[in-house]
Design an enzyme around this catalytic site. Sequence first.
Site: not given
Length: 277
Positions: A159, A162-163
């Site tokens: 996460y 990805a951000k």
Amino acid sequence: MARRLALVTGASSGIGAAYAREFARRGWDLALVARREDRLKDLAEELKAQFGVDSLVIAADLGDPKAPETIVKTITDQGRVIDGLVNNAGAGRPGAFVELSWEDQAQFMELMVTSYLKLMHLVAKPMAERGYGRIINIASVSALLPAANAHTRYSGTLYPGAKSLLIKVSEALGLELKDRNVHVTAVAPGYTWSEFHDVNGARTTVSNLPSFWMLTAEDVAVSGYDAVERGVPLRVPGAWYKFLVAVSRILPDPVGQAIMRMQEKRMVAQAQSNAAS
């Protein structure tokens, strides 16, 4: 003259719905995308009644690699052009990287990264040719803070990375298109009241955080809209999160990671105590 149209993904609730309302309040028509068509229809009726704007309702799962092209074609087949894009659709994939199947990880990346990039690629060139465009990518403050095991527990190991990629792409694309009047902004919120925490199992922990840790979806939407209009490449909503990001940039990584571990232990202990009581 037709109103400008903003495509908002993940618009059925939370941050996505808040962005739809903010764009509608500013006089934009909407293309509302999510899996739950009934909620999109309810939102479209609300926006029509409150702001007098029109909405296209498109039920789609952005975990499907074909979805971005289908969504854009549906809009253009209606004779509309996409002047704004809010990439917001997404969900966490809780669990350890080594325990989740690769199929789960790949689907996560399709939804959280590839679909965003595809939609940007499909709309950015026409925006540049017309000389106008606004693109908002919903990232996360976790991409700007030291790594913590809570990411694995609640959102997945991938996460924050990805951000982080979305932030860097937003900054680079914004520089590429700034002379074409196409503004690109990554918005990096912290904990925000939404259904996201019910889905990823973090509701108990989040509900026991101090109030200054929590943002509303409306806070995030207003802040992001202001940022993209100003051409700001990265916006971190909320004074508390601005402070955390500033401190994390000063501290050496080992110190920042130690602080994150301490905070995580405190949050877990509080959640366990509340559950026991």
